[in-house]
Motif scaffolding. Sequence first.
Motif, PDB file in Angstrom:
ATOM      1  N   GLY A  15       0.703  -1.209   0.080  1.00 16.73           N
ATOM      2  CA  GLY A  15       0.063   0.026   0.040  1.00 16.73           C
ATOM      3  C   GLY A  15       0.798   1.288  -0.072  1.00 16.73           C
ATOM      4  N   VAL A  16       1.915   1.173  -0.260  1.00 18.38           N
ATOM      5  CA  VAL A  16       2.867   2.158  -0.315  1.00 18.38           C
ATOM      6  C   VAL A  16       3.728   2.429  -1.516  1.00 18.38           C
ATOM      7  CG1 VAL A  16       4.971   3.305   1.243  1.00 18.38           C
ATOM      8  CG2 VAL A  16       3.351   2.159   2.339  1.00 18.38           C
ATOM      9  N   GLN A  17       3.863   3.815  -2.080  1.00 20.36           N
ATOM     10  CA  GLN A  17       4.462   3.777  -3.035  1.00 20.36           C
ATOM     11  C   GLN A  17       5.291   5.075  -3.227  1.00 20.36           C
ATOM     12  OE1 GLN A  17       1.307   4.133  -6.406  1.00 20.36           O
ATOM     13  NE2 GLN A  17       1.240   2.010  -6.412  1.00 20.36           N
ATOM     14  N   GLN A  18       6.585   5.065  -3.674  1.00 14.36           N
ATOM     15  CA  GLN A  18       7.297   6.299  -3.719  1.00 14.36           C
ATOM     16  C   GLN A  18       6.957   7.322  -4.854  1.00 14.36           C
ATOM     17  OE1 GLN A  18      11.561   5.919  -3.411  1.00 14.36           O
ATOM     18  NE2 GLN A  18      11.838   7.930  -2.734  1.00 14.36           N
ATOM     19  N   CYS A  19       6.665   8.432  -4.560  1.00 11.67           N
ATOM     20  CA  CYS A  19       6.168   9.556  -5.611  1.00 11.67           C
ATOM     21  C   CYS A  19       7.615  10.000  -6.289  1.00 11.67           C
ATOM     22  CB  CYS A  19       5.737  10.753  -4.775  1.00 11.67           C
ATOM     23  SG  CYS A  19       4.136  10.329  -3.898  1.00 11.67           S
ATOM     24  N   PRO A  20       7.590  10.579  -7.505  1.00 12.83           N
ATOM     25  CA  PRO A  20       8.803  11.239  -8.197  1.00 12.83           C
ATOM     26  C   PRO A  20       9.316  12.289  -7.102  1.00 12.83           C
ATOM     27  CG  PRO A  20       6.919  10.946  -9.715  1.00 12.83           C
ATOM     28  CD  PRO A  20       6.374  10.556  -8.260  1.00 12.83           C
ATOM     29  N   SER A  21       8.547  12.932  -6.180  1.00 14.29           N
ATOM     30  CA  SER A  21       9.083  14.077  -5.473  1.00 14.29           C
ATOM     31  C   SER A  21       9.841  13.304  -4.341  1.00 14.29           C
ATOM     32  CB  SER A  21       7.881  14.735  -4.697  1.00 14.29           C
ATOM     33  OG  SER A  21       7.282  13.842  -3.898  1.00 14.29           O
ATOM     34  N   GLY A  22       9.898  11.950  -4.363  1.00 19.20           N
ATOM     35  CA  GLY A  22      10.863  11.257  -3.175  1.00 19.20           C
ATOM     36  C   GLY A  22       9.744  11.109  -1.948  1.00 19.20           C
ATOM     37  N   ARG A  23       8.645  11.672  -2.014  1.00 18.63           N
ATOM     38  CA  ARG A  23       7.884  11.502  -0.849  1.00 18.63           C
ATOM     39  C   ARG A  23       7.141   9.995  -0.956  1.00 18.63           C
ATOM     40  NH1 ARG A  23       4.595  16.187   1.151  1.00 18.63           N
ATOM     41  NH2 ARG A  23       4.562  15.066   3.233  1.00 18.63           N
ATOM     42  N   PHE A  24       6.352   9.461   0.057  1.00 20.54           N
ATOM     43  CA  PHE A  24       5.606   8.212   0.082  1.00 20.54           C
ATOM     44  C   PHE A  24       4.103   8.417   0.153  1.00 20.54           C
ATOM     45  CE2 PHE A  24       9.964   7.746   1.180  1.00 20.54           C
ATOM     46  CZ  PHE A  24      10.416   6.539   0.405  1.00 20.54           C
ATOM     47  N   HIS A  25       3.613   7.847  -0.780  1.00 18.13           N
ATOM     48  CA  HIS A  25       2.137   7.537  -0.907  1.00 18.13           C
ATOM     49  C   HIS A  25       1.286   6.540  -0.401  1.00 18.13           C
ATOM     50  CE1 HIS A  25      -1.908   8.417  -2.792  1.00 18.13           C
ATOM     51  NE2 HIS A  25      -1.757   7.157  -3.160  1.00 18.13           N
ATOM     52  N   ALA A  26       0.418   6.579   0.617  1.00 21.14           N
ATOM     53  CA  ALA A  26      -0.320   5.483   1.112  1.00 21.14           C
ATOM     54  C   ALA A  26      -1.549   5.204   0.629  1.00 21.14           C
ATOM     55  CB  ALA A  26      -0.414   5.522   2.493  1.00 21.14           C
ATOM     56  N   GLY A  27      -2.146   4.332  -0.028  1.00 16.88           N
ATOM     57  CA  GLY A  27      -3.541   4.092  -0.412  1.00 16.88           C
ATOM     58  C   GLY A  27      -3.608   2.758  -1.073  1.00 16.88           C
ATOM     59  N   HIS A  28      -4.663   2.221  -1.353  1.00 17.63           N
ATOM     60  CA  HIS A  28      -5.183   1.014  -2.015  1.00 17.63           C
ATOM     61  C   HIS A  28      -6.335   1.228  -2.697  1.00 17.63           C
ATOM     62  CE1 HIS A  28      -7.789   0.267   1.534  1.00 17.63           C
ATOM     63  NE2 HIS A  28      -8.222  -0.885   0.781  1.00 17.63           N
ATOM     64  N   ARG A  29      -6.827   0.031  -3.356  1.00 18.42           N
ATOM     65  CA  ARG A  29      -8.006   0.107  -4.199  1.00 18.42           C
ATOM     66  C   ARG A  29      -9.303  -0.612  -3.329  1.00 18.42           C
ATOM     67  NH1 ARG A  29      -7.615   1.874  -9.058  1.00 18.42           N
ATOM     68  NH2 ARG A  29      -5.502   1.848 -10.130  1.00 18.42           N
ATOM     69  N   VAL A  30     -10.661   0.190  -3.549  1.00 15.73           N
ATOM     70  CA  VAL A  30     -11.788  -0.494  -2.915  1.00 15.73           C
ATOM     71  C   VAL A  30     -12.939  -0.582  -3.992  1.00 15.73           C
ATOM     72  CG1 VAL A  30     -13.370  -0.096  -1.175  1.00 15.73           C
ATOM     73  CG2 VAL A  30     -11.154   0.497  -0.617  1.00 15.73           C
ATOM     74  N   ASP A  31     -13.200  -1.752  -4.289  1.00 13.13           N
ATOM     75  CA  ASP A  31     -14.160  -1.963  -5.692  1.00 13.13           C
ATOM     76  C   ASP A  31     -13.642  -1.256  -6.787  1.00 13.13           C
ATOM     77  OD1 ASP A  31     -15.888  -3.071  -3.916  1.00 13.13           O
ATOM     78  OD2 ASP A  31     -16.786  -1.172  -3.181  1.00 13.13           O
ATOM     79  N   GLY A  32     -12.294  -1.274  -6.882  1.00 15.92           N
ATOM     80  CA  GLY A  32     -11.733  -0.750  -8.179  1.00 15.92           C
ATOM     81  C   GLY A  32     -11.500   0.440  -8.346  1.00 15.92           C
ATOM     82  N   ARG A  33     -11.818   1.091  -7.221  1.00 14.31           N
ATOM     83  CA  ARG A  33     -11.225   2.868  -7.134  1.00 14.31           C
ATOM     84  C   ARG A  33     -10.286   2.750  -6.171  1.00 14.31           C
ATOM     85  NH1 ARG A  33     -16.466   6.693  -7.081  1.00 14.31           N
ATOM     86  NH2 ARG A  33     -14.879   7.839  -8.285  1.00 14.31           N
TER      87      ARG A  33
END
Length: 94
Positions: A15-33
């Motif tokens: 659920g964690v991805q690194q953004c091009p800015s170097g910061r980290f994004h948290a999220g996931h998909r719920v019902d395809g969204r």
Amino acid sequence: LRLHLSSSRATGYKGVQQCPSGRFHAGHRVDGRRVCYGTFDTAVEAAVAYARAVGEYQPPAPPPIVAAEGEVAAEAEGLRLHLSSSRATGYKGV
């Protein structure tokens, strides 16, 4: 709180991805969204946000009830405890 480790993610956390800015994004998909939980300075901060958001937070367990308290609670609820001399607990079915 239990963080979701992932060997297939570059950040090491589900659920964690690194953004091009170097910061980290948290999220996931719920019902395809895609559901976003925020952008953070570290992967650990993002992993904590993800774990809290998906319900992995476990509050501390209540202290165990001692036998006398259990008997009082059962009596208050109108229950009858069945004693058993063959059970380690002293009660039938427990």
